[in-house]
Design an enzyme around this catalytic site. Structure first.
Site, mmCIF file in Angstrom:
data_model
loop_
_atom_site.group_PDB
_atom_site.id
_atom_site.type_symbol
_atom_site.label_atom_id
_atom_site.label_comp_id
_atom_site.label_asym_id
_atom_site.label_seq_id
_atom_site.Cartn_x
_atom_site.Cartn_y
_atom_site.Cartn_z
ATOM 1 N N LYS A 113 79.415 -23.189 -5.577
ATOM 2 C CA LYS A 113 80.795 -23.045 -6.061
ATOM 3 C C LYS A 113 81.756 -22.643 -4.952
ATOM 4 O O LYS A 113 82.948 -22.920 -5.032
ATOM 5 C CB LYS A 113 80.845 -22.071 -7.229
ATOM 6 C CG LYS A 113 80.119 -22.630 -8.443
ATOM 7 C CD LYS A 113 80.378 -21.867 -9.705
ATOM 8 C CE LYS A 113 79.817 -22.584 -10.911
ATOM 9 N NZ LYS A 113 78.336 -22.519 -10.982
HETATM 10 C C1 PLP Z 1 77.594 -23.424 -11.715
HETATM 11 C C2 PLP Z 1 76.189 -23.657 -11.313
HETATM 12 C C3 PLP Z 1 75.454 -24.784 -11.767
HETATM 13 C C4 PLP Z 1 76.032 -25.777 -12.754
HETATM 14 O O1 PLP Z 1 77.077 -26.545 -12.223
HETATM 15 P P1 PLP Z 1 78.067 -27.346 -13.191
HETATM 16 O O2 PLP Z 1 79.161 -27.827 -12.322
HETATM 17 O O3 PLP Z 1 78.541 -26.325 -14.205
HETATM 18 O O4 PLP Z 1 77.296 -28.438 -13.835
HETATM 19 C C5 PLP Z 1 74.166 -24.971 -11.297
HETATM 20 N N1 PLP Z 1 73.597 -24.085 -10.446
HETATM 21 C C6 PLP Z 1 74.256 -22.994 -10.001
HETATM 22 C C7 PLP Z 1 73.556 -22.057 -9.086
HETATM 23 C C8 PLP Z 1 75.578 -22.740 -10.402
HETATM 24 O O5 PLP Z 1 76.223 -21.650 -9.961
#
Ligand code: PLP
Length: 469
Positions: A113
């Site tokens: 993220k």
């Molecule tokens: C947010 C997240 C996901 C999922 O991603 P999306 O964009 O919501 O599908 C998967 N793994 C981790 C570690 C995350 O922080």
């Protein structure tokens, strides 16, 4: 580039206008009027670019209302290698056979993220300064989103962050990471309740339209278009690293929750990137896997959403899925709105008549993992390769293995580093995950956090006394 709503009820708008809004006024999501097309000559000319330069090329297609020279500064700041552990941007790490990891988790909070949030932090500050306005971000987090947002927005002019997290429900590492931030514009509010209580409080306050406009409330949740656009960049980057000649295909496997990460892959593919398969991986909360298997989309309630060892994927209503379905129904906003109306009345919709297109037209396939699968994957990958992967990435590796094809690189997006989820690592291999050297002092830092009741009025008063307008 202009943006319209998936439900058809928004005049076309530019990037900076949709940046600060959440949902479109008709309840839909902002989406480009057309997907830009990248021809193979252009793509080849990008092979030698640094990450921030590639980000500039791609983002300048989506962001046409910020001068290119300014955008170049924003991407250079967001993708400064000094912010990323090891100083190497998004390395490809070969695992075994055709499977490699795409290293997206070297950023400040050790999860993918950061890749989008770091750009969001830069572009927020830029647009707010241009417009001479401020924003108070109100959000709820059970971990990764909140910390990525705080690290991206700390110290930014014109932005205050109020982040609600459930008291006693976050890992020690996650708490230390968020609560040790001492910046005056970051407010950690630990709420005596569960994540859903935090979410409900945010919804109540953001739904109070007088309060929302008086205090300039905003959000940085996963439907934010700037985050999706920034994620498109690393699909191009990974393709450029994994291939040598034009037209060569690769597949991507993506551990998914809100469908934000894999949506960016879908958009990259629609833009002409030679992607063969988009492998959607879910955990036990397999609403999306069920859709790609059956054609029926049936979100579940929070009571029917399991708490798993890949907690950032414990989602049963994927907020970005609407953008993909928009394409699936031929970009017809009336058809899209009818499906979402049906979701409201009967709780599901059925697109099984389009099932052949999921894979043939869009390249989507899907699979799921259990807790035991993830432990076994962490253990075997560690044993065979010496590489330690986190439980979310393990979900991706497990499902990817089912779809490997001769001669096609399979790139698994590494969505977090194992240090973030050390309990599961210990369960898998009998020892905790190593903590990166620059974070080893984290647990001993002083923490700044307010503990409040799960009470809308308490949070409202806190925002009123600490917000900037
Ligand atoms: C947010 C997240 C996901 C999922 O991603 P999306 O964009 O919501 O599908 C998967 N793994 C981790 C570690 C995350 O922080």
């Amino acid at each position: 580039m202009r943006y319209v709503s998936t439900r058809g009820g928004m005049q076309p708008q530019e990037f900076a206008d949709i940046l600060l809004e959440g949902l479109a006024p008709d309840g839909g999501l902002a989406i480009p009027e057309h997907y830009p097309q990248i021809d193979s000559t252009t793509l080849e000319s990008w092979r030698k670019l640094e990450y921030h330069e590639l980000a500039l090329e791609i983002l300048s297609i989506f962001v046409t209302d910020i001068p290119r020279a300014d955008l170049a500064k924003l991407t250079a700041a967001a993708y400064n290698p000094a912010l990323y552990d090891g100083g190497v941007m998004v390395p490809l790490k070969p695992l075994k056979g055709q499977i490699s990891l795409v290293g997206l988790s070297q950023g400040p909070t050790l999860a993918f993220k950061d890749m989008a949030m770091q750009f969001l932090g830069q572009v927020f500050e830029y647009v707010l300064t241009q417009r001479g306005t401020t924003i108070n971000i109100l959000g709820a987090t059970s971990g990764d989103t909140g910390s990525a947002a705080e690290y991206a927005l700390k110290g930014k002019k014109g932005v205050n962050v109020f982040m609600l997290s459930p008291f006693g429900r976050m890992s020690e590492f996650q708490r230390a990471q968020m609560y040790s931030l001492q910046d005056a514009n970051i407010h950690n509010l630990s709420v005596k309740g569960v994540f859903d209580d935090c979410q409900d409080i945010v919804k109540a306050l953001a739904g109070d339209l007088d309060f929302k406009s008086r205090w300039h409330l905003g959000a940085v949740n996963s439907i934010n278009w700037a985050r999706i656009a920034a994620q498109v960049v690393y699909y191009f980057w990974a393709w450029l690293r994994a291939t040598e000649k034009p037209g060569q295909q690769v597949s991507f496997a993506v551990p998914s929750g809100n469908f934000g990460n894999i949506l960016a892959g879908h958009i990259a593919r629609q833009m002409g990137l030679p992607v063969r398969k988009l492998v959607l991986a879910t955990n036990e909360n397999n609403v999306l896997e069920e859709f790609f298997r059956t054609g029926v989309y049936k979100p579940r309630s929070s009571e029917n959403t399991y708490a798993t060892s890949s907690p950032s994927m414990d989602i049963s209503k994927a907020s970005n899925f609407e953008r993909f379905v928009f394409d699936l129904v031929g970009r017809d906003p009336k058809a899209l709105a009818a499906l979402w109306a049906q979701l409201g009345t009967q709780g599901y919709f059925d697109l099984s008549d389009k099932k052949a297109e999921f894979e043939n037209t869009y390249g989507f396939v899907a699979g799921t993992s259990s807790h035991a699968d993830r432990l076994e994957t962490i253990r075997s990958v560690h044993q065979e390769t010496g590489v330690l992967i986190d439980p979310h990435t393990a979900d991706g590796v497990k499902v990817a293995a089912q779809f490997v094809e001769e001669g096609i690189p399979m790139l698994v997006l590494e969505t977090a580093l194992p240090a973030k989820f050390s309990e599961t690592i210990e369960e898998a291999i009998g020892q905790p995950a190593p903590v990166p050297a620059h974070l080893q002092h984290l647990a001993s830092l002083p923490q700044k956090v307010e503990v409040l009741d799960a009470d809308v009025e308490q949070i409202r008063r806190y925002v009123e006394t600490h917000a900037a307008i």
